[in-house]
Design a protein around this motif. Structure first.
Motif, PDB file in Angstrom:
ATOM      1  N   LYS A   2       9.253  41.299  14.326  1.00  0.00           N
ATOM      2  CA  LYS A   2      10.065  40.096  14.279  1.00  0.00           C
ATOM      3  C   LYS A   2      11.252  40.293  13.337  1.00  0.00           C
ATOM      4  CE  LYS A   2       6.736  36.606  15.665  1.00  0.00           C
ATOM      5  NZ  LYS A   2       6.169  35.272  15.368  1.00  0.00           N
ATOM      6  N   ARG A   3      12.292  39.509  13.598  1.00  0.00           N
ATOM      7  CA  ARG A   3      13.545  39.683  12.861  1.00  0.00           C
ATOM      8  C   ARG A   3      13.959  38.387  12.174  1.00  0.00           C
ATOM      9  NH1 ARG A   3      16.647  44.215  14.494  1.00  0.00           N
ATOM     10  NH2 ARG A   3      15.473  45.544  15.916  1.00  0.00           N
ATOM     11  N   VAL A   4      14.279  38.493  10.886  1.00  0.00           N
ATOM     12  CA  VAL A   4      14.711  37.334  10.114  1.00  0.00           C
ATOM     13  C   VAL A   4      16.120  37.573   9.591  1.00  0.00           C
ATOM     14  CG1 VAL A   4      13.691  38.200   7.962  1.00  0.00           C
ATOM     15  CG2 VAL A   4      14.119  35.753   8.216  1.00  0.00           C
ATOM     16  N   PHE A   5      16.892  36.515   9.588  1.00  0.00           N
ATOM     17  CA  PHE A   5      18.263  36.528   9.068  1.00  0.00           C
ATOM     18  C   PHE A   5      18.260  35.656   7.821  1.00  0.00           C
ATOM     19  CE2 PHE A   5      22.502  34.837   8.605  1.00  0.00           C
ATOM     20  CZ  PHE A   5      23.367  35.838   9.056  1.00  0.00           C
ATOM     21  N   ILE A   6      18.607  36.231   6.675  1.00  0.00           N
ATOM     22  CA  ILE A   6      18.549  35.496   5.404  1.00  0.00           C
ATOM     23  C   ILE A   6      19.954  35.280   4.858  1.00  0.00           C
ATOM     24  CG2 ILE A   6      17.734  35.547   3.011  1.00  0.00           C
ATOM     25  CD1 ILE A   6      15.283  37.066   4.015  1.00  0.00           C
ATOM     26  N   ALA A   7      20.334  34.014   4.712  1.00  0.00           N
ATOM     27  CA  ALA A   7      21.635  33.639   4.157  1.00  0.00           C
ATOM     28  C   ALA A   7      21.451  33.250   2.699  1.00  0.00           C
ATOM     29  CB  ALA A   7      22.235  32.477   4.943  1.00  0.00           C
ATOM     30  N   GLY A   8      22.449  33.597   1.881  1.00  0.00           N
ATOM     31  CA  GLY A   8      22.308  33.386   0.442  1.00  0.00           C
ATOM     32  C   GLY A   8      21.466  34.492  -0.162  1.00  0.00           C
ATOM     33  N   ALA A   9      21.524  35.671   0.451  1.00  0.00           N
ATOM     34  CA  ALA A   9      20.622  36.770   0.093  1.00  0.00           C
ATOM     35  C   ALA A   9      20.850  37.325  -1.305  1.00  0.00           C
ATOM     36  CB  ALA A   9      20.741  37.894   1.121  1.00  0.00           C
ATOM     37  N   THR A  10      22.047  37.169  -1.850  1.00  0.00           N
ATOM     38  CA  THR A  10      22.313  37.736  -3.174  1.00  0.00           C
ATOM     39  C   THR A  10      22.011  36.765  -4.308  1.00  0.00           C
ATOM     40  OG1 THR A  10      24.641  37.078  -3.003  1.00  0.00           O
ATOM     41  CG2 THR A  10      24.083  39.324  -2.313  1.00  0.00           C
ATOM     42  N   GLY A  11      21.563  35.562  -3.973  1.00  0.00           N
ATOM     43  CA  GLY A  11      21.219  34.590  -5.003  1.00  0.00           C
ATOM     44  C   GLY A  11      19.848  34.858  -5.611  1.00  0.00           C
ATOM     45  N   TYR A  12      19.483  34.056  -6.586  1.00  0.00           N
ATOM     46  CA  TYR A  12      18.196  34.229  -7.277  1.00  0.00           C
ATOM     47  C   TYR A  12      17.035  34.261  -6.290  1.00  0.00           C
ATOM     48  CZ  TYR A  12      14.025  33.028  -9.988  1.00  0.00           C
ATOM     49  OH  TYR A  12      12.751  33.014 -10.506  1.00  0.00           O
ATOM     50  N   LEU A  13      16.964  33.260  -5.406  1.00  0.00           N
ATOM     51  CA  LEU A  13      15.870  33.181  -4.449  1.00  0.00           C
ATOM     52  C   LEU A  13      16.054  34.147  -3.292  1.00  0.00           C
ATOM     53  CD1 LEU A  13      13.291  31.899  -3.328  1.00  0.00           C
ATOM     54  CD2 LEU A  13      14.724  30.060  -2.377  1.00  0.00           C
ATOM     55  N   GLY A  14      17.286  34.340  -2.849  1.00  0.00           N
ATOM     56  CA  GLY A  14      17.548  35.156  -1.668  1.00  0.00           C
ATOM     57  C   GLY A  14      17.000  36.565  -1.771  1.00  0.00           C
ATOM     58  N   LYS A  15      17.118  37.172  -2.926  1.00  0.00           N
ATOM     59  CA  LYS A  15      16.615  38.541  -3.114  1.00  0.00           C
ATOM     60  C   LYS A  15      15.099  38.589  -2.939  1.00  0.00           C
ATOM     61  CE  LYS A  15      20.353  39.514  -6.367  1.00  0.00           C
ATOM     62  NZ  LYS A  15      20.728  39.770  -7.785  1.00  0.00           N
ATOM     63  N   LEU A  17      13.365  36.468  -1.142  1.00  0.00           N
ATOM     64  CA  LEU A  17      13.089  36.215   0.272  1.00  0.00           C
ATOM     65  C   LEU A  17      13.194  37.511   1.078  1.00  0.00           C
ATOM     66  CD1 LEU A  17      14.969  32.828   0.814  1.00  0.00           C
ATOM     67  CD2 LEU A  17      12.509  33.206   1.131  1.00  0.00           C
ATOM     68  N   CYS A  18      14.232  38.287   0.819  1.00  0.00           N
ATOM     69  CA  CYS A  18      14.388  39.568   1.505  1.00  0.00           C
ATOM     70  C   CYS A  18      13.174  40.452   1.260  1.00  0.00           C
ATOM     71  CB  CYS A  18      15.658  40.278   1.027  1.00  0.00           C
ATOM     72  SG  CYS A  18      17.208  39.525   1.567  1.00  0.00           S
ATOM     73  N   GLN A  19      12.765  40.530   0.013  1.00  0.00           N
ATOM     74  CA  GLN A  19      11.632  41.375  -0.360  1.00  0.00           C
ATOM     75  C   GLN A  19      10.344  40.903   0.302  1.00  0.00           C
ATOM     76  OE1 GLN A  19      10.494  41.247  -4.554  1.00  0.00           O
ATOM     77  NE2 GLN A  19      10.090  43.436  -4.498  1.00  0.00           N
ATOM     78  N   GLU A  20      10.125  39.579   0.292  1.00  0.00           N
ATOM     79  CA  GLU A  20       8.889  39.024   0.850  1.00  0.00           C
ATOM     80  C   GLU A  20       8.788  39.295   2.355  1.00  0.00           C
ATOM     81  OE1 GLU A  20       5.203  37.216   0.877  1.00  0.00           O
ATOM     82  OE2 GLU A  20       6.447  37.680  -0.873  1.00  0.00           O
ATOM     83  N   TYR A  21       9.864  39.021   3.076  1.00  0.00           N
ATOM     84  CA  TYR A  21       9.816  39.218   4.524  1.00  0.00           C
ATOM     85  C   TYR A  21       9.698  40.693   4.890  1.00  0.00           C
ATOM     86  CZ  TYR A  21      10.263  34.450   6.116  1.00  0.00           C
ATOM     87  OH  TYR A  21       9.985  33.143   6.408  1.00  0.00           O
ATOM     88  N   GLN A  22      10.327  41.550   4.127  1.00  0.00           N
ATOM     89  CA  GLN A  22      10.214  42.975   4.404  1.00  0.00           C
ATOM     90  C   GLN A  22       8.783  43.459   4.154  1.00  0.00           C
ATOM     91  OE1 GLN A  22      12.557  46.052   2.134  1.00  0.00           O
ATOM     92  NE2 GLN A  22      13.686  46.161   4.061  1.00  0.00           N
ATOM     93  N   GLN A  23       8.174  42.978   3.076  1.00  0.00           N
ATOM     94  CA  GLN A  23       6.802  43.366   2.768  1.00  0.00           C
ATOM     95  C   GLN A  23       5.815  42.849   3.813  1.00  0.00           C
ATOM     96  OE1 GLN A  23       6.203  41.886  -1.228  1.00  0.00           O
ATOM     97  NE2 GLN A  23       7.010  43.740  -2.179  1.00  0.00           N
ATOM     98  N   ARG A  24       6.174  41.742   4.468  1.00  0.00           N
ATOM     99  CA  ARG A  24       5.304  41.174   5.499  1.00  0.00           C
ATOM    100  C   ARG A  24       5.546  41.819   6.871  1.00  0.00           C
ATOM    101  NH1 ARG A  24       2.342  36.019   4.222  1.00  0.00           N
ATOM    102  NH2 ARG A  24       3.073  35.434   2.150  1.00  0.00           N
ATOM    103  N   VAL A  28      14.614  42.707   8.243  1.00  0.00           N
ATOM    104  CA  VAL A  28      15.413  41.763   7.458  1.00  0.00           C
ATOM    105  C   VAL A  28      16.901  42.052   7.593  1.00  0.00           C
ATOM    106  CG1 VAL A  28      15.937  40.916   5.134  1.00  0.00           C
ATOM    107  CG2 VAL A  28      13.566  41.389   5.780  1.00  0.00           C
ATOM    108  N   THR A  29      17.645  41.038   8.046  1.00  0.00           N
ATOM    109  CA  THR A  29      19.101  41.083   8.034  1.00  0.00           C
ATOM    110  C   THR A  29      19.591  40.153   6.939  1.00  0.00           C
ATOM    111  OG1 THR A  29      19.288  41.548  10.401  1.00  0.00           O
ATOM    112  CG2 THR A  29      21.220  40.590   9.323  1.00  0.00           C
ATOM    113  N   ALA A  30      20.366  40.679   6.006  1.00  0.00           N
ATOM    114  CA  ALA A  30      20.849  39.889   4.869  1.00  0.00           C
ATOM    115  C   ALA A  30      22.335  39.613   5.011  1.00  0.00           C
ATOM    116  CB  ALA A  30      20.582  40.627   3.567  1.00  0.00           C
ATOM    117  N   LEU A  31      22.715  38.356   4.849  1.00  0.00           N
ATOM    118  CA  LEU A  31      24.125  37.969   4.881  1.00  0.00           C
ATOM    119  C   LEU A  31      24.666  37.950   3.464  1.00  0.00           C
ATOM    120  CD1 LEU A  31      26.573  36.832   6.502  1.00  0.00           C
ATOM    121  CD2 LEU A  31      25.698  34.543   5.975  1.00  0.00           C
TER     122      LEU A  31
END
Length: 283
Positions: A2-15, A17-24, A28-31
């Motif tokens: 499955k593929r997730v697109f994460i917006a706000g990826a460079t913010g406190y939470l966004g990073k 989120l990227c890590q969590e979805y990748q580990q699962r 991960v596509t980061a904007l």
């Protein structure tokens, strides 16, 4: 996969989120706004685009299953404000998701937003939530209590020698670490929740947050309580006297600080450990 697109990826939470979805096991596509800011992100694909400009988003959500937006600004800069980013940029993301037949859209909102719609930051987010919930897409709205990083303001005051609080300091909050919140968001979206209020495992009064800050610094607590009427007066004067980049976040924190910000607990990380790490990093 499955593929997730994460917006706000460079913010406190966004990073996180990227890590969590990748580990699962998700792709991960980061904007990001600038590619240099995204070089260290745990993402399979990094896209540089301006969400405030809808044309730059065309075609970037092809084959995406889920969009998670933590996009928003705390301090207004670059000539853009809350309605440009927290509302319109997210609307642009939503419209691109709809045109790309994305199945789900999750948005990180604010706890107690219905009690703070006079605050520009919250009003813009709330307007987008209404737009999202009326769209033809499965959606999840996440309303966190507050991030550990936000609690750093107490530590900053303590480092300066004194923590200033409005009122009795008895208002409560259970803030959450970004990694714990990212895991809770994954679970809420996976379970198909329409709305999820999320807090951390420990609840503190503002007085206790101040004491914890001094404890991390190994210093004697010095806490001063100011009359709440000064907070209310400041809220009235801020829009007239302060520039938007200062007035905006101040209005939010002064308003949220006058109410309990507690939600069902999630995660295991302790605020004391976070404060300790922040102190160690500053040495």
């Amino acid at each position: 996969m499955k593929r997730v697109f994460i917006a706000g990826a460079t913010g406190y939470l966004g990073k996180f989120l990227c890590q969590e979805y990748q580990q699962r096991g998700w792709h991960v596509t980061a904007l990001v706004r600038k590619s240099s800011k995204g070089t260290n992100l745990p993402a399979d694909r990094i896209i540089e685009a301006e969400a405030t400009w809808s044309e730059s988003l065309k075609g970037i959500m092809k084959d995406i299953d889920l969009v998670v937006s933590a996009l928003g600004i705390t301090r207004q800069s670059d000539g853009v404000g809350y309605w440009d980013v927290d509302y319109q940029a997210n609307v642009n993301l939503l419209e691109e998701a709809l045109s790309s037949n994305v199945a789900q859209f999750a948005f990180v909102h604010v706890l107690n937003a219905d009690r703070m719609e006079n605050v520009p930051l919250v009003a813009a987010k709330a307007a987008f939530v209404r737009r999202l919930q009326s769209a033809d897409i499965r959606s999840t709205v996440i309303a966190p209590t507050g991030y550990f990083s936000d609690m750093g303001d107490f530590l900053t005051m303590a480092k300066a020698g004194r923590v200033w609080l409005f009122g009795s300091g008895k208002m409560r909050i259970n803030p959450i670490h970004g990694a714990d919140l990212a895991a809770a968001i994954f679970d809420a979206v996976h379970e198909g929740a329409v709305w999820a209020d999320i807090g951390g495992p420990e609840t503190f009064t503002q007085n206790e947050l101040a004491e914890l800050s001094f404890e991390a610094l190994k210093a004697r607590p010095r806490i001063t309580h100011l009359p709440d009427v000064l907070r209310r007066l400041t809220l009235r004067l801020l829009p007239r006297l302060a520039p938007r980049r200062i007035a905006g976040p101040a209005q939010f924190f002064l308003t949220a600080g006058a109410m309990n910000m507690t939600a069902p607990p999630a995660g295991t990380r302790k605020l004391a450990d976070y404060f300790k790490s922040q102190v160690e990093q500053s040495l």
